[in-house]
Design an enzyme around this catalytic site. Structure first.
Site, PDB file in Angstrom:
ATOM      1  N   GLU A  65      34.204  43.561 -81.701  1.00  0.00           N
ATOM      2  CA  GLU A  65      35.045  43.738 -80.511  1.00  0.00           C
ATOM      3  C   GLU A  65      36.320  42.907 -80.631  1.00  0.00           C
ATOM      4  O   GLU A  65      37.424  43.382 -80.324  1.00  0.00           O
ATOM      5  CB  GLU A  65      34.264  43.325 -79.265  1.00  0.00           C
ATOM      6  CG  GLU A  65      35.064  43.387 -77.977  1.00  0.00           C
ATOM      7  CD  GLU A  65      34.417  42.565 -76.872  1.00  0.00           C
ATOM      8  OE1 GLU A  65      35.146  42.139 -75.956  1.00  0.00           O
ATOM      9  OE2 GLU A  65      33.194  42.335 -76.923  1.00  0.00           O
ATOM     10  N   ASP A  69      39.952  44.657 -80.849  1.00  0.00           N
ATOM     11  CA  ASP A  69      40.954  44.340 -79.838  1.00  0.00           C
ATOM     12  C   ASP A  69      42.299  44.039 -80.503  1.00  0.00           C
ATOM     13  O   ASP A  69      43.355  44.503 -80.053  1.00  0.00           O
ATOM     14  CB  ASP A  69      40.481  43.141 -79.011  1.00  0.00           C
ATOM     15  CG  ASP A  69      41.517  42.675 -78.006  1.00  0.00           C
ATOM     16  OD1 ASP A  69      41.900  43.459 -77.125  1.00  0.00           O
ATOM     17  OD2 ASP A  69      41.960  41.508 -78.108  1.00  0.00           O
ATOM     18  N   ASP A 136      34.312  47.407 -74.254  1.00  0.00           N
ATOM     19  CA  ASP A 136      34.027  46.443 -75.319  1.00  0.00           C
ATOM     20  C   ASP A 136      33.461  47.151 -76.545  1.00  0.00           C
ATOM     21  O   ASP A 136      33.823  46.840 -77.684  1.00  0.00           O
ATOM     22  CB  ASP A 136      33.021  45.390 -74.819  1.00  0.00           C
ATOM     23  CG  ASP A 136      33.608  44.472 -73.772  1.00  0.00           C
ATOM     24  OD1 ASP A 136      34.844  44.460 -73.610  1.00  0.00           O
ATOM     25  OD2 ASP A 136      32.839  43.762 -73.105  1.00  0.00           O
ATOM     26  N   GLU A 139      36.199  48.956 -78.416  1.00  0.00           N
ATOM     27  CA  GLU A 139      36.952  48.037 -79.272  1.00  0.00           C
ATOM     28  C   GLU A 139      36.150  47.689 -80.523  1.00  0.00           C
ATOM     29  O   GLU A 139      36.711  47.583 -81.621  1.00  0.00           O
ATOM     30  CB  GLU A 139      37.308  46.772 -78.501  1.00  0.00           C
ATOM     31  CG  GLU A 139      38.388  46.983 -77.462  1.00  0.00           C
ATOM     32  CD  GLU A 139      38.781  45.714 -76.742  1.00  0.00           C
ATOM     33  OE1 GLU A 139      39.954  45.581 -76.380  1.00  0.00           O
ATOM     34  OE2 GLU A 139      37.900  44.846 -76.538  1.00  0.00           O
TER      35      GLU A 139
END
Length: 247
Positions: A65, A69, A136, A139
């Protein structure tokens, strides 16, 4: 060369039903055939179902994640930089934030089907009701694609499968998401006492989730949630504006 060898090797692997299901889901969501399927298994494993590896470390999708991101932010920044060559840094930052904030990613994650393959402990589902569970995981999936396929394919996945099909960029630019300002202007016009209060803070791994509430003349109105005080207050302001029919 290594990826080609792995792809050839994968043709002869006998897949479990779980592997086949995940393989189909990843192809549908990303348009990519995975090479390292274990990365994608990890991407859809929430911390509530983390497994201990041979080094005694409980593995979940949190590290992927973090990586996803960063990749997502870079791809969106590059896209907006080229699309709006005469706009300043503040404008570009604001539009990127509207596209990839926790709330929009959570909705997007469900739209593309992350909820169908995400592994998490349903006994604690209430704890995650306001958390960006699917955002989440989305990502984390981006992080897995990046490690498995490289930057260029990650970029194509993000733009062609996530952003452009689901967001009208020009509409995002036109809309005004500052519901807090709308509420402040209304309260001043109506001579109301307006207050935003942070009423709770929860810790979820590396994240803090804030709960904000709007009070008008000491009466409780909208309650909002976010991974920053600003986001929580904006969410509370949005819900209050809806209650007051200001939008």
């Amino acid at each position: 060369m290594l990826r080609r060898v792995r792809k050839l090797h994968n043709l002869f692997i006998i897949r479990s039903p779980e592997d086949k299901r995940l393989l189909r889901a990843v192809r549908n969501i990303t348009g990519i055939t995975p090479v390292q399927l274990d990365l994608y298994h990890l991407a859809v494993r929430h911390s509530s179902t983390a497994r201990e590896n041979n080094k005694g470390i409980r593995e979940s999708n949190e590290r992927l994640e973090y990586l996803g991101d960063a990749v997502l932010g870079t791809v969106i920044a590059d896209y907006l930089f080229k699309k709006y060559p005469f706009k300043d840094e503040g404008f570009l930052t604001e539009i990127r934030s509207r596209l990839v904030n926790r709330e929009s990613l959570n909705v997007l994650g469900r739209k593309v089907g992350i909820d169908e393959v995400l592994s998490f402990d349903s006994r604690h589902q209430g704890r995650f009701s306001h958390k960006s569970l699917y955002g989440d995981a989305l990502e984390a999936l981006i992080g897995a694609v990046y490690l498995d396929q490289g930057y260029r394919k990650s970029q194509k996945f993000i733009l062609n499968k996530l952003i452009l099909p689901y967001f009208d960029i020009e509409e995002v630019v036109r809309m005004n998401p500052n519901f807090k300002s709308t509420l402040i202007e209304w309260s001043q016009k109506e001579n109301k006492v307006l207050e935003f209060r942070i009423i709770d803070v929860k810790h979820h791994g590396n994240h803090r989730e804030f709960t904000a509430c709007v009070y008008i003349d000491e009466e409780e109105y909208g309650t909002g949630f976010g991974f920053s005080k600003k986001k929580a207050e904006q969410d509370a302001a949005l819900k209050t504006c809806e209650l007051l029919k200001l939008i």
